[in-house]
Design a protein around this motif. Structure first.
Motif, mmCIF file in Angstrom:
data_model
loop_
_atom_site.group_PDB
_atom_site.id
_atom_site.type_symbol
_atom_site.label_atom_id
_atom_site.label_comp_id
_atom_site.label_asym_id
_atom_site.label_seq_id
_atom_site.Cartn_x
_atom_site.Cartn_y
_atom_site.Cartn_z
ATOM 1 N N TRP A 180 62.750 98.522 49.620
ATOM 2 C CA TRP A 180 63.873 99.628 49.381
ATOM 3 C C TRP A 180 63.219 100.845 50.096
ATOM 4 O O TRP A 180 64.140 101.410 50.868
ATOM 5 N N GLU A 181 62.107 101.338 49.755
ATOM 6 C CA GLU A 181 61.450 102.655 50.270
ATOM 7 C C GLU A 181 61.396 102.551 51.720
ATOM 8 O O GLU A 181 61.709 103.334 52.566
ATOM 9 N N VAL A 238 65.134 104.069 50.899
ATOM 10 C CA VAL A 238 65.696 104.459 49.698
ATOM 11 C C VAL A 238 64.326 104.366 48.579
ATOM 12 O O VAL A 238 64.152 103.375 48.028
ATOM 13 N N PRO A 239 63.815 105.309 48.356
ATOM 14 C CA PRO A 239 62.634 105.299 47.214
ATOM 15 C C PRO A 239 63.578 104.926 45.762
ATOM 16 O O PRO A 239 64.605 105.372 45.827
ATOM 17 N N VAL A 240 62.741 104.484 45.146
ATOM 18 C CA VAL A 240 63.075 103.950 43.769
ATOM 19 C C VAL A 240 63.197 105.385 42.983
ATOM 20 O O VAL A 240 62.298 106.029 42.638
ATOM 21 N N PRO A 241 64.432 105.571 42.439
ATOM 22 C CA PRO A 241 64.507 106.852 41.599
ATOM 23 C C PRO A 241 64.271 106.752 40.060
ATOM 24 O O PRO A 241 64.575 107.830 39.521
ATOM 25 N N PHE A 270 56.561 105.780 53.704
ATOM 26 C CA PHE A 270 57.294 104.444 53.473
ATOM 27 C C PHE A 270 58.867 104.596 54.172
ATOM 28 O O PHE A 270 59.434 104.168 55.117
ATOM 29 N N ALA A 271 59.448 105.707 53.524
ATOM 30 C CA ALA A 271 61.091 106.122 53.914
ATOM 31 C C ALA A 271 60.962 106.584 55.530
ATOM 32 O O ALA A 271 62.232 106.272 56.039
ATOM 33 N N ASP A 272 59.860 106.927 56.003
ATOM 34 C CA ASP A 272 59.842 107.677 57.285
ATOM 35 C C ASP A 272 60.182 106.542 58.357
ATOM 36 O O ASP A 272 60.644 106.560 59.523
ATOM 37 N N THR A 307 52.343 105.730 53.013
ATOM 38 C CA THR A 307 51.999 105.947 51.604
ATOM 39 C C THR A 307 53.284 105.849 50.933
ATOM 40 O O THR A 307 54.182 106.488 51.255
ATOM 41 N N GLU A 308 53.348 105.041 49.827
ATOM 42 C CA GLU A 308 54.569 104.948 49.094
ATOM 43 C C GLU A 308 54.654 105.971 47.981
ATOM 44 O O GLU A 308 53.634 106.227 47.262
ATOM 45 N N VAL A 309 55.812 106.432 47.649
ATOM 46 C CA VAL A 309 56.208 107.339 46.518
ATOM 47 C C VAL A 309 56.778 106.587 45.448
ATOM 48 O O VAL A 309 56.695 107.122 44.362
ATOM 49 N N SER A 310 57.453 105.394 45.483
ATOM 50 C CA SER A 310 58.179 104.819 44.269
ATOM 51 C C SER A 310 57.246 104.393 43.367
ATOM 52 O O SER A 310 55.989 104.006 43.711
#
Length: 396
Positions: free
Chosen positions: A99-100, A104-107, A373-375, A86-89
């Motif tokens: 990126w995620e 690197v999730p988009v900040p 995603f970052a995992d 699941t994406e958080v960006s």
């Protein structure tokens, strides 16, 4: 095995979503929410899919986990590492997803151009024309790339003005004729425009060259993306800093602004890119990272809402995956995943907000459940023996 000798292959099947995103109602196509979009399941429901290699890893099980939907043809008992991410960006675009995945999730919130005519602020349109050395621009709207070239290509040849358009993604695309306008001139224009819009948080400027004459315009494989650099340390950066060889296949170089990449492998088609991936499964150095993107699911079939074409491409790629896995060695990790959805059965022509599959070779049967995603990036880092990366948690 010594992690410094382990290899990792991170393979993104662009747009191969599996539904179930918990925030799909916050994203839309043609003015309606993405709730219920499910790229793989809806393709399989239209025509059962034969993807035995990825299904043995756990593809069908991942779809059921992500969305609770069964995909006809994909019912094998998992034998590999499998789960759903699941994406958080806050986006459903290519840079955000990649990126995620890379840690690197988009900040920030991306800037999107409104679905109006004109779409671009007048000062930006004027700046693009100045950079192009023309009296103006054509398009200046939300549009399908193939449609707008067909509609405005003849006027472009007559006036020399570049065709500029956007979509629901954070993107500005510029189309021009390779011969009449010039390919290198188009690339220079896109670089100049990227410098203008990246401070606005527009994610990409994309060069879209085409050839032909009125009634027979055709886009060429010479697309080039000019993306904002990732705002943090990616798995490519970390691997390169640790002295590991890094290989980028397809548009990975463009997505990551060519940062953290030792060797770039390009091609005119996904078939060309498959050749690179299969070769690197044999030849990549001990301790190396290979990061690949296969774009045609998205560009040729998802955006064009071509269910039959998408299904055929998936089955072809499953054969590629089988060839790659047959060449992997003890100590290798291969992860097959995606960056977003693009449900060809859905309304509109844009990406769809979805969870994505996480399928792995190299760790035996290992259900990892719902992950972020970052995992994925954190897990690749752990496999390679690199320091922990970003907010992700390894599932290995």
């Amino acid at each position: 095995m010594n992690p410094a000798e382990c290899r990792a292959f991170l393979i993104v099947m662009d747009s191969v979503g599996i539904g179930g995103a918990p925030d799909a109602d916050c994203y839309s196509n043609a003015g309606l929410p993405d709730t219920g979009a499910n790229t793989l399941a809806h393709i399989a429901q239209a025509r059962p899919l034969a993807m035995p290699n990825l299904d043995r890893l756990g593809l069908g099980a991942a779809i059921r986990l992500a969305s609770g939907v069964a995909a006809p043809g994909l019912g094998a008992a998992p034998q590999g590492l499998w789960g759903a991410a699941t994406e958080v960006s806050r986006g459903k675009d290519t840079p955000s997803g990649h990126w995620e995945i890379a840690g690197v999730p988009v900040p920030w919130d991306w800037h999107y151009f409104p679905d109006t005519r004109p779409s671009f602020p007048p000062d930006l349109s004027a700046a693009i024309a100045r950079a192009a050395g023309t009296g103006g621009i054509l398009g200046d709207e939300h549009a399908s790339g193939t449609e707008i070239i067909e509609r405005l290509g003849a006027e472009h040849l007559r006036t020399g003005w570049p065709i500029c358009y956007t979509s629901q993604d954070s993107v500005l695309q510029i189309a021009a004729h390779e011969d009449a306008f010039g390919l290198e001139r188009l690339y220079r224009l896109c670089r100049d425009v990227a410098a203008l819009v990246h401070p606005m948080r527009v994610g990409r400027v994309i060069a879209r060259p085409f050839v032909g004459t009125a009634g027979d315009f055709r886009r060429t494989p010479n697309r080039r993306d000019y993306a904002i650099a990732p705002p943090g340390t990616t798995i490519l950066d970390a691997a390169q800093a640790a002295g590991r060889a890094t290989h980028a296949i397809g548009k990975i170089g463009d997505i990551f602004s060519h940062r953290g990449i030792d060797h770039l492998h390009k091609g005119k088609s996904d078939a060309d890119l498959a050749g690179h991936l299969i070769r690197l499964a044999d030849e990549a150095e001990p301790g190396s990272l290979t990061f690949a993107n296969f774009v045609e699911f998205d560009s040729l079939y998802g955006h064009r809402r071509d269910i039959a074409g998408y299904a055929a491409a998936l089955e072809w790629f499953d054969g590629v995956a089988g060839q790659v896995m047959a060449r992997l060695r003890p100590g290798d990790l291969a992860i097959f995943t995606a960056d977003h959805g693009n449900d060809p059965s859905w309304r509109g022509t844009d990406h769809t907000r979805e969870r994505v599959p996480v399928l792995g070779w190299g760790y035996g049967l290992r259900p990892v459940g719902l992950v972020g995603f970052a995992d994925i990036g954190a897990s690749v880092a752990a496999h390679l023996g690199l320091s922990p990366l970003g907010p992700g948690v390894s599932f290995l």
